[in-house]
Write a protein that holds these residues in place. Structure first.
Motif, mmCIF file in Angstrom:
data_model
loop_
_atom_site.group_PDB
_atom_site.id
_atom_site.type_symbol
_atom_site.label_atom_id
_atom_site.label_comp_id
_atom_site.label_asym_id
_atom_site.label_seq_id
_atom_site.Cartn_x
_atom_site.Cartn_y
_atom_site.Cartn_z
ATOM 1 N N PRO A 180 2.826 8.901 -8.971
ATOM 2 C CA PRO A 180 3.289 7.594 -9.292
ATOM 3 C C PRO A 180 2.043 6.363 -9.114
ATOM 4 O O PRO A 180 1.998 5.439 -10.149
ATOM 5 C CB PRO A 180 4.516 7.011 -8.700
ATOM 6 C CG PRO A 180 4.613 7.794 -7.363
ATOM 7 C CD PRO A 180 3.804 9.229 -8.056
ATOM 8 N N VAL A 181 1.393 6.652 -8.238
ATOM 9 C CA VAL A 181 0.419 5.556 -7.891
ATOM 10 C C VAL A 181 -1.230 6.370 -8.211
ATOM 11 O O VAL A 181 -1.233 7.780 -8.147
ATOM 12 C CB VAL A 181 0.329 5.178 -6.518
ATOM 13 C CG1 VAL A 181 1.710 4.568 -6.476
ATOM 14 C CG2 VAL A 181 0.492 6.504 -5.251
ATOM 15 N N PRO A 182 -2.242 5.706 -8.160
ATOM 16 C CA PRO A 182 -3.518 6.191 -8.326
ATOM 17 C C PRO A 182 -3.652 7.477 -7.424
ATOM 18 O O PRO A 182 -3.432 7.424 -6.170
ATOM 19 C CB PRO A 182 -4.645 5.002 -7.985
ATOM 20 C CG PRO A 182 -3.627 3.971 -8.493
ATOM 21 C CD PRO A 182 -2.346 4.348 -7.881
ATOM 22 N N SER A 183 -4.522 8.357 -7.997
ATOM 23 C CA SER A 183 -4.701 9.811 -7.314
ATOM 24 C C SER A 183 -5.494 9.475 -5.795
ATOM 25 O O SER A 183 -5.351 10.206 -4.979
ATOM 26 C CB SER A 183 -5.684 10.462 -8.143
ATOM 27 O OG SER A 183 -6.915 10.079 -8.336
ATOM 28 N N THR A 184 -6.285 8.556 -5.693
ATOM 29 C CA THR A 184 -6.990 8.273 -4.650
ATOM 30 C C THR A 184 -5.972 7.367 -3.551
ATOM 31 O O THR A 184 -6.814 7.383 -2.219
ATOM 32 C CB THR A 184 -8.333 7.237 -4.720
ATOM 33 O OG1 THR A 184 -7.994 6.125 -5.505
ATOM 34 C CG2 THR A 184 -9.112 8.015 -5.733
ATOM 35 N N ASP A 185 -4.980 6.863 -3.928
ATOM 36 C CA ASP A 185 -4.073 6.206 -2.929
ATOM 37 C C ASP A 185 -3.127 7.068 -2.333
ATOM 38 O O ASP A 185 -1.965 6.981 -2.363
ATOM 39 C CB ASP A 185 -3.476 5.095 -3.841
ATOM 40 C CG ASP A 185 -3.156 4.021 -2.555
ATOM 41 O OD1 ASP A 185 -2.945 4.066 -1.524
ATOM 42 O OD2 ASP A 185 -2.758 2.777 -3.319
ATOM 43 N N THR A 186 -3.441 7.979 -1.233
ATOM 44 C CA THR A 186 -2.697 8.934 -0.833
ATOM 45 C C THR A 186 -1.738 8.143 0.395
ATOM 46 O O THR A 186 -0.458 8.753 0.506
ATOM 47 C CB THR A 186 -3.571 9.673 0.041
ATOM 48 O OG1 THR A 186 -4.513 10.512 -0.707
ATOM 49 C CG2 THR A 186 -2.913 11.055 0.468
ATOM 50 N N LEU A 187 -2.075 7.148 0.949
ATOM 51 C CA LEU A 187 -1.510 6.311 2.029
ATOM 52 C C LEU A 187 -0.206 5.572 0.968
ATOM 53 O O LEU A 187 0.963 5.687 1.631
ATOM 54 C CB LEU A 187 -2.322 5.406 2.729
ATOM 55 C CG LEU A 187 -3.238 6.153 3.460
ATOM 56 C CD1 LEU A 187 -3.905 4.856 4.278
ATOM 57 C CD2 LEU A 187 -2.596 6.969 4.453
ATOM 58 N N ALA A 188 -0.365 5.381 -0.207
ATOM 59 C CA ALA A 188 0.667 4.715 -1.025
ATOM 60 C C ALA A 188 1.918 5.866 -1.261
ATOM 61 O O ALA A 188 2.709 5.595 -1.325
ATOM 62 C CB ALA A 188 0.309 4.100 -2.143
ATOM 63 N N MET A 189 1.226 6.937 -1.393
ATOM 64 C CA MET A 189 2.026 8.120 -1.803
ATOM 65 C C MET A 189 2.987 8.381 -0.469
ATOM 66 O O MET A 189 4.124 8.486 -0.559
ATOM 67 C CB MET A 189 1.361 9.395 -2.122
ATOM 68 C CG MET A 189 0.446 9.395 -3.475
ATOM 69 S SD MET A 189 1.626 9.824 -4.772
ATOM 70 C CE MET A 189 1.673 11.532 -4.507
#
Length: 380
Positions: free
Chosen positions: A231-240
């Motif tokens: 759902p979120v940008p690929s670089t934003d692992t912490l948002a995942m």
């Protein structure tokens, strides 16, 4: 061992049968000449014994950074010299030397170009050994692979029409694009048509956590939603990671995990419940299986996908996924979305694909058509 003596590259602008849009942008439409940057790149390897191996991958800059131009240049100028020193069985040595020549940074380097070559090596190796590719990988577990319908971003009427036409499929992957009202309508529409079949939502990085929470609140009554992908940008692992505590749906990682090492980091951060395995982003067949094994070791379920593969790569994916237990039917959407495939020998009956059993990939490539439709890229 039969050494590779020739490497040929053919970019082809493959036409689409229906409009297909992701959260990150349009992929293709019928009647439109595809952008050469999104062309499919076919690779033909020939050995000193005259055995031929075919590979294929689509360039899709709206999804990853590689274009048809970069893929062709990388294969011709950087990978071909490596291949001419090897046999089709030297897959691991090829990847080791390719990684040294095209040093990866955070993840793997030029995986789509390397995957096209990797598939061709497996095809040739299987033909030389007289066995199907899945036998080279350890053997198949399943003879057939059910397919998931891929429904692109669109208005409710278009989404409904596509879903109705896909009634043979046993699951639906619904692309959403970050528009709360439009996405809610699309999910409601497909859920109504699906009549209890599982839904697999795919945002292609188009949401932020707070907006996704609103989407989930609006669709909470739909009990057939299985998961939501990237759902979120690929670089934003912490948002995942944060999303896993914010919404009550399993989170699948796709663009955020190209390699087994990428997935290991995501597992360590508890950032996903499932992983989407693709041959293209993994850089090849065995690398895709390494990602799958990392997932299983980390307690994640596996989803199977492709990138509008038009025959060669589709067959390769069947060989890989024939030995894996998948959480949902495989979203290998080339036969559904493209106007035609460039191979013979595939059997797909009522949205169930049969794993080929002939040597190599087990399909016959239409080389005359590929050569006739090959395009000159601007760099040349």
């Amino acid at each position: 061992m039969s050494r590779i003596t020739q490497v040929e590259v053919f970019p082809v602008a493959v036409p689409f049968a229906r409009r297909f849009v992701l959260g990150s942008g349009a992929v293709g439409s019928p009647g439109e000449r595809p952008d050469q940057a999104t062309a499919v790149v076919f690779v033909k390897l020939t050995t000193e014994d005259g055995v031929v191996g075919w590979g294929e991958q689509r360039a899709l800059p709206s999804w990853s950074y590689e274009t048809a131009e970069t893929m062709a240049v990388v294969i011709k100028r950087h990978l071909a010299p490596i291949l001419l020193e090897l046999t089709p069985f030297d897959v691991e040595l090829f990847h080791q030397r390719a990684a040294k020549r095209l040093s990866p940074s955070v993840s793997n380097g030029f995986p789509f170009a390397r995957a096209a070559v990797d598939v061709a090596m497996h095809d040739a190796a299987g033909k030389l050994a007289g066995v199907p590719v899945h036998a080279l990988l350890g053997g198949k577990v399943y003879d057939e692979i059910p397919l998931c319908s891929a429904i692109g971003v669109g208005d409710s009427d278009a989404v409904r029409e596509h879903a109705l036409q896909s009634s043979d499929y046993s699951a639906y992957k619904v692309k959403i694009g970050g528009d709360l009202d439009a996405d809610t309508a699309a999910i409601d529409t497909v859920a109504e048509v699906a009549d209890g079949k599982p839904l697999w939502l795919d945002a292609n990085q188009s949401y932020r956590p707070s907006l996704l929470k609103q989407l989930r609140d609006r669709t909470a009554g739909i009990r057939t939603i299985h998961c939501i992908e990237q759902p979120v940008p690929s670089t934003d692992t912490l948002a995942m990671q944060r999303l896993r505590g914010l919404i009550d749906l399993p989170i699948a990682i796709d663009e955020g995990s190209f390699s087994a090492q990428d997935l290991a980091r995501a597992i360590r951060l508890e950032a996903a419940d499932l992983v989407v395995v693709k041959v293209c982003k993994s850089g090849g067949l065995r690398n895709a299986l390494k990602t799958a094994q990392t997932a299983l070791a980390g307690g994640l379920e596996i989803l199977a996908s492709g990138l509008t593969d038009c025959g060669v790569a589709f067959a390769a994916a069947l060989h890989v996924f024939s030995q894996l237990d998948l959480a949902l039917p495989a979203e290998l959407n080339g036969p559904e979305l493209l106007s035609d495939l460039y191979v013979d020998g595939l059997t797909i009956t009522k949205a169930v694909a049969t794993v080929p059993t002939a040597p190599g990939l087990g399909v016959q490539v239409d080389e005359d058509r590929i050569r006739a439709e090959s395009i000159d890229l601007e760099y040349s």
